[in-house]
Design an enzyme around this catalytic site. Structure first.
Site, mmCIF file in Angstrom:
data_model
loop_
_atom_site.group_PDB
_atom_site.id
_atom_site.type_symbol
_atom_site.label_atom_id
_atom_site.label_comp_id
_atom_site.label_asym_id
_atom_site.label_seq_id
_atom_site.Cartn_x
_atom_site.Cartn_y
_atom_site.Cartn_z
ATOM 1 N N GLU A 181 0.848 -0.908 -0.059
ATOM 2 C CA GLU A 181 -0.050 -0.446 0.065
ATOM 3 C C GLU A 181 0.588 1.419 -0.112
ATOM 4 O O GLU A 181 0.492 2.295 -0.733
ATOM 5 C CB GLU A 181 -0.894 0.424 1.167
ATOM 6 C CG GLU A 181 -2.083 -1.129 1.460
ATOM 7 C CD GLU A 181 -0.932 -2.487 2.863
ATOM 8 O OE1 GLU A 181 -0.127 -2.967 1.806
ATOM 9 O OE2 GLU A 181 -1.743 -2.475 3.575
ATOM 10 N N CYS A 217 0.285 0.566 8.354
ATOM 11 C CA CYS A 217 -0.338 0.633 6.445
ATOM 12 C C CYS A 217 -1.660 1.706 7.036
ATOM 13 O O CYS A 217 -2.223 2.107 5.787
ATOM 14 C CB CYS A 217 -0.559 -0.806 5.710
ATOM 15 S SG CYS A 217 0.873 -0.788 4.962
ATOM 16 N N ARG A 243 13.253 -23.144 -5.708
ATOM 17 C CA ARG A 243 14.065 -23.206 -5.087
ATOM 18 C C ARG A 243 13.835 -21.598 -4.267
ATOM 19 O O ARG A 243 13.593 -21.514 -2.644
ATOM 20 C CB ARG A 243 15.224 -23.292 -5.272
ATOM 21 C CG ARG A 243 15.632 -24.728 -4.899
ATOM 22 C CD ARG A 243 16.439 -25.595 -5.131
ATOM 23 N NE ARG A 243 16.628 -26.925 -5.168
ATOM 24 C CZ ARG A 243 18.073 -27.326 -6.066
ATOM 25 N NH1 ARG A 243 18.604 -26.568 -6.472
ATOM 26 N NH2 ARG A 243 18.539 -28.385 -5.674
ATOM 27 N N ARG A 280 20.465 -21.235 -8.173
ATOM 28 C CA ARG A 280 21.331 -20.694 -9.757
ATOM 29 C C ARG A 280 20.915 -20.016 -10.580
ATOM 30 O O ARG A 280 21.091 -18.813 -11.333
ATOM 31 C CB ARG A 280 22.840 -21.392 -10.060
ATOM 32 C CG ARG A 280 23.368 -22.116 -8.662
ATOM 33 C CD ARG A 280 24.160 -23.165 -8.925
ATOM 34 N NE ARG A 280 23.816 -24.152 -9.133
ATOM 35 C CZ ARG A 280 22.677 -25.786 -8.961
ATOM 36 N NH1 ARG A 280 22.918 -25.267 -7.714
ATOM 37 N NH2 ARG A 280 22.607 -26.219 -9.347
ATOM 38 N N GLU A 340 13.695 -32.046 -0.411
ATOM 39 C CA GLU A 340 14.113 -32.254 -1.950
ATOM 40 C C GLU A 340 15.266 -33.591 -1.051
ATOM 41 O O GLU A 340 16.364 -33.717 -1.618
ATOM 42 C CB GLU A 340 15.368 -31.089 -2.518
ATOM 43 C CG GLU A 340 14.335 -30.697 -3.782
ATOM 44 C CD GLU A 340 15.272 -29.311 -4.176
ATOM 45 O OE1 GLU A 340 16.071 -30.373 -5.590
ATOM 46 O OE2 GLU A 340 15.703 -28.021 -4.110
ATOM 47 N N GLY A 348 15.943 -37.832 -0.170
ATOM 48 C CA GLY A 348 15.654 -38.725 -0.956
ATOM 49 C C GLY A 348 14.623 -39.822 -0.339
ATOM 50 O O GLY A 348 13.689 -38.889 -0.136
ATOM 51 N N ALA A 349 14.316 -41.367 -0.570
ATOM 52 C CA ALA A 349 13.376 -42.187 -0.642
ATOM 53 C C ALA A 349 13.078 -42.050 0.668
ATOM 54 O O ALA A 349 11.499 -41.834 1.298
ATOM 55 C CB ALA A 349 13.708 -43.442 -1.619
#
Length: 344
Positions: free
Chosen positions: A57, A92, A192, A215, A266, A268-269
């Site tokens: 605002e 605000c 990410r 990146r 992120e 693994g299994a």
């Protein structure tokens, strides 16, 4: 002739577009968009700046005043209720009232206990007309990480996996670079960049030694906090990182207290299964390549025992399917997604 309702909806849609561009860059504050329309029809826009910066605002009103225009008699469209308390920046509501804005149209009431209707009351007490609920559902969808955090203290959790069409995330020897193509990998970097933290397992660090950074985004926001479940090998590229040992629910509570609104898992299994079986995932994002390992010895999406029968299988709701080069991105949420939503 365009009706006022249609005009309000269109202006709010633009404010939502502005907010969307800032998603993930404002934590622990929400990403908000604002549009000011002056009495003579001139339009000025703003979006929330990074922490410590101006709220949407104020950005819009500053832009208006710098142009030499006057806000007296104008209408302000904002995607979230204006704040009414002192934080890193002044309220605000004070700026809106002081500027002479006549009418404020709000998509969503802010559930933060410091606001939660108090901002609306401040505006009304000062004689400002207030309307709420314009484009409310799109605003809720855009701000789900923020809403969950303010209502539960916990961050929104995304579980990301990359796999072949036969559901394998790595070869029998553990290698997984690269199952998906460059377009999908670029999308992961954008994902990410919108998250406050990335969580992975120490096993993934040992096998792949990932950096877990954003990146390839044009202008990276601050890099997300990197969190390793367990101990990462000395010299791993993930450092500097937070190492955590313990219950992942405790980890999420810690990250919530640190102001993380959205985290990306992120691992693994085994890590994926841990979050999945605990019911901690708000959004599943699968990047799938048109490839097959062709056997049952590759690494599956989840390691460990699963549903014992078709009747007990986990079922979600398909949110979207997006093509990325030769790959597809599939977004899924639990069918009982956001039990906390009922409190919004």
């Amino acid at each position: 002739m365009e009706s006022e309702d249609t005009r309000d909806s269109d202006r709010m849609a633009r404010a939502l577009d502005l907010a969307r561009l800032r998603a993930g860059t404002t934590s622990p504050n929400p990403w908000v968009g604002a549009v000011v329309v002056t009495a003579d029809g001139r339009v000025f826009e703003g979006a929330t700046e990074p922490p410590g910066g101006r709220h949407a605002e104020v950005v819009a009103l500053d832009t208006l005043e710098l142009s030499g225009a006057k806000a007296i008699g104008s209408t302000l469209y904002v995607t979230l209720e204006p704040c009414c308390h002192h934080g890193r920046t002044p309220p605000c509501t004070e700026r809106i009232i002081r500027s002479g804005v006549k009418r404020v149209v709000i998509a969503l009431v802010d559930p933060d206990p410091k606001v939660n209707g108090a901002g609306i009351d401040k505006l009304k007490s000062a004689g400002v007309e207030v309307e709420t609920g314009v484009q409310e559902l799109p605003a809720q969808a855009l701000l789900e990480p923020y809403l969950k955090h303010r209502l539960t203290g916990l961050p929104w959790v995304i579980l990301k996996l990359g796999s072949t069409l036969d559901g394998r995330i790595a070869a029998p020897d553990g290698t997984s670079k690269w199952i998906t193509g460059p377009d999908a990998r670029d999308d992961v970097h954008r994902l990410r960049a919108r998250c406050d933290a990335i969580i992975t397992g120490a096993g993934t660090i040992r096998v792949d030694d990932p950096e877990l950074t954003a990146r390839t985004v044009p202008v990276p926001a601050r890099m997300p906090l990197r969190v390793v479940l367990g101990r990462a090998p000395s010299g791993a590229r993930v450092f500097p990182a937070k190492e955590f040992q313990g219950d992942v629910e405790d980890l999420l509570a810690d990250l919530g207290r640190e102001g993380c609104l959205q985290v990306l898992v992120e691992g693994g299994a085994y890590t994926a299964r841990e979050f999945h079986m605990a019911g901690l995932v708000d959004r599943y994002i699968l990047y799938m390549a048109p490839a097959f390992f062709g056997g049952d010895d590759g690494v599956p999406l989840f390691r460990g025992a699963g549903a014992p029968s078709v009747e007990s299988v986990w079922r979600g709701r398909l949110v979207s399917v997006t093509r990325l080069g030769d790959d597809i991105r599939v977004d899924v949420e639990p069918q009982e997604a956001a039990r906390w939503r009922s409190r919004a």
